[in-house]
Scaffold this active site. Structure first.
Site, PDB file in Angstrom:
ATOM      1  N   HIS A   1       8.366   8.776   3.855  1.00  0.00           N
ATOM      2  CA  HIS A   1       7.188   9.625   4.060  1.00  0.00           C
ATOM      3  C   HIS A   1       7.434  11.078   3.648  1.00  0.00           C
ATOM      4  O   HIS A   1       6.631  11.947   3.956  1.00  0.00           O
ATOM      5  CB  HIS A   1       6.683   9.549   5.508  1.00  0.00           C
ATOM      6  CG  HIS A   1       6.129   8.209   5.880  1.00  0.00           C
ATOM      7  ND1 HIS A   1       5.116   8.041   6.803  1.00  0.00           N
ATOM      8  CD2 HIS A   1       6.442   6.955   5.461  1.00  0.00           C
ATOM      9  CE1 HIS A   1       4.838   6.751   6.929  1.00  0.00           C
ATOM     10  NE2 HIS A   1       5.632   6.071   6.116  1.00  0.00           N
TER      11      HIS A   1
ATOM     12  N   ASP B 169       0.808  -1.218   0.000  1.00  0.00           N
ATOM     13  CA  ASP B 169       0.000   0.000   0.000  1.00  0.00           C
ATOM     14  C   ASP B 169       0.842   1.268   0.000  1.00  0.00           C
ATOM     15  O   ASP B 169       2.009   1.278   0.367  1.00  0.00           O
ATOM     16  CB  ASP B 169      -0.958   0.007   1.192  1.00  0.00           C
ATOM     17  CG  ASP B 169      -0.269  -0.252   2.529  1.00  0.00           C
ATOM     18  OD1 ASP B 169       0.796  -0.917   2.548  1.00  0.00           O
ATOM     19  OD2 ASP B 169      -0.781   0.195   3.572  1.00  0.00           O
TER      20      ASP B 169
ATOM     21  N   GLU C  33      -0.481  -2.165   5.233  1.00  0.00           N
ATOM     22  CA  GLU C  33       0.500  -2.035   6.321  1.00  0.00           C
ATOM     23  C   GLU C  33       0.452  -0.658   6.959  1.00  0.00           C
ATOM     24  O   GLU C  33       0.764  -0.504   8.143  1.00  0.00           O
ATOM     25  CB  GLU C  33       1.921  -2.316   5.796  1.00  0.00           C
ATOM     26  CG  GLU C  33       2.981  -2.446   6.862  1.00  0.00           C
ATOM     27  CD  GLU C  33       3.568  -1.100   7.326  1.00  0.00           C
ATOM     28  OE1 GLU C  33       4.019  -1.009   8.494  1.00  0.00           O
ATOM     29  OE2 GLU C  33       3.572  -0.152   6.523  1.00  0.00           O
ATOM     30  N   GLU C  34       0.045   0.345   6.196  1.00  0.00           N
ATOM     31  CA  GLU C  34       0.140   1.729   6.661  1.00  0.00           C
ATOM     32  C   GLU C  34      -0.971   2.145   7.626  1.00  0.00           C
ATOM     33  O   GLU C  34      -0.916   3.232   8.184  1.00  0.00           O
ATOM     34  CB  GLU C  34       0.136   2.692   5.462  1.00  0.00           C
ATOM     35  CG  GLU C  34       1.365   2.577   4.565  1.00  0.00           C
ATOM     36  CD  GLU C  34       2.622   3.144   5.195  1.00  0.00           C
ATOM     37  OE1 GLU C  34       2.550   3.654   6.333  1.00  0.00           O
ATOM     38  OE2 GLU C  34       3.678   3.074   4.556  1.00  0.00           O
TER      39      GLU C  34
END
Length: 389
Positions: free
Chosen positions: A361, A78, A136-137
């Site tokens: 990020h 993801d 996962e996020e």
């Protein structure tokens, strides 16, 4: 090892192309439908039978020609809610969605790993299961759903990797114990009594109470936790008021707690509650406190880590296999490790000479794609070693 290296070189450009495709068309957690479709297409092309799992994930397996253990290799799929500013031809075409954490590379790298293992399956002992994991996020993460739907059934060990900008390309980071922290969160709503800014004596100033909490909560780690034991308490939001001359009725704060030991985790949350209660009572405010225990810590099985390190030494040389300190980020790979032996490691992607300097990020995050080659070789070699043991 020579055959593995040759095959990795053979597939490297196609895996780069795949990674760029996933980067161009990223999808958010629980919505990885097109990513899932492309993964299944790639695996079917090499003769693997695969099936959906956890709604948008994929699971597949190959069997070696000789008896051995079953080893799972996991990649997450993801992307993040973030505008991509990498400035490359493969910059995201889905506005506000970006693979700024390397999951595009993880997915492509695992497809390459599957290709290599399939090509040499006639020479292998054991079985190899490929877990393409969604979500996962976001909490609680896709790993739990994968496990519930049988991803680990019959699996003896699991390995996984994260592309990691702080490490230089051509190196890997290995830990034989703790690697990533438990990831928790909390929120506080302070309920005061609003009023006119010129008459503060008639109010219970929620903004002031929130400010006192922001200061006090930041003393927990420095004054209540053994300095030799890592812990983090960080506030992420503080919202109060709408205009300059009105004392707000309500303030809202959110934060995160990171730790490795259950006793530290417990102490931190006890102090958070004590401080909130004490400060609010002092100022005459009411409060609502909520906590959400999130991901457990990633704690590596030493034998699995040794297999990864041994593979890394063959691919990169001993000096480029680094024993690293734990980091305070979280990862739901930890849920697999609660069930079976497993190890997670970092693959360096940083390269200032190519402008690869932005951290995970960050909207300009990118990777040195040579890391995909090294990652495939190491994952294959480590999995083969674990299946034989």
């Amino acid at each position: 090892m020579t055959m593995i290296s040759s095959l990795a070189q053979k597939y490297h450009q196609s895996i780069i192309d795949l990674r760029r495709h996933f980067h161009t068309y990223p999808e958010l957690s629980t919505k990885e439908f097109k990513t899932q479709e492309r993964i299944m297409k790639e695996l079917a092309a090499i003769g693997l039978v695969c099936r959906p799992i956890a709604k948008t994930g994929v699971i597949a397996e190959i069997k070696g020609s000789k008896p051995g253990k079953t080893v799972a290799i996991r990649a997450d799929m993801d992307a993040l809610e973030l505008f991509d500013e990498c400035g490359k031809t493969y910059q995201s075409q889905n506005p506000g969605i970006c693979h700024a954490c390397g999951h595009d590379g993880h997915t492509a790298m695992l497809i390459g790993t599957a290709k290599i293992l399939t090509a040499i399956s006639g020479q292998l002992a054991g079985n190899f299961r490929f877990l393409f994991q969604p979500s996962e996020e976001i909490l609680p993460g896709g790993a739990q759903i994968m496990i519930e739907e049988g991803a680990l059934a019959g699996v003896d060990a699991i390995i996984g990797a994260h592309l990691w900008e702080p490490l230089k390309v051509g190196t890997i980071g290995v830990s034989y114990d703790r690697l990533m922290a438990a990831s928790d969160r909390f929120s506080v709503t302070v309920k005061g009594r609003g009023g006119h800014g010129s008459m503060p004596h008639q109010t219970v100033d929620s903004l002031l109470v929130g400010a006192q909490l922001a200061v006090a909560l930041n003393t927990i780690v420095s004054r209540n936790i053994d300095p030799l034991k890592p812990a983090v308490v960080s506030l992420g939001t503080f919202k109060a008021g709408e205009t300059f001359n009105i004392i707000p009725d309500t303030a809202f704060l959110t934060g995160t707690v990171r730790s490795f030991e259950p006793s530290i985790r417990s102490t931190v949350f006890e102090r958070i509650e004590q401080i909130i209660k004490g400060v609010c009572e002092t100022y005459g405010a009411a409060y609502q406190f909520e906590k959400a225990l999130g991901l457990p810590a990633v704690v590596n099985n030493p034998e699995c880590s040794k297999a990864i390190a041994a593979a890394g030494e063959k691919v990169l040389g001993r000096s480029n296999v680094l024993t690293i300190n734990p980091v305070m980020g979280g990862e739901d790979f930890s849920y697999y490790q609660e069930k079976i032996p497993g190890a997670f490691f970092f693959i360096g992607v940083g390269n200032p000479e190519k402008g690869i300097i932005y951290p995970q990020h960050h909207p300009k995050y990118d990777i040195d794609e040579d890391a995909l080659l090294y990652g495939m070789e190491i994952l294959v070699a480590a999995a083969v070693k674990l299946a034989q043991e």
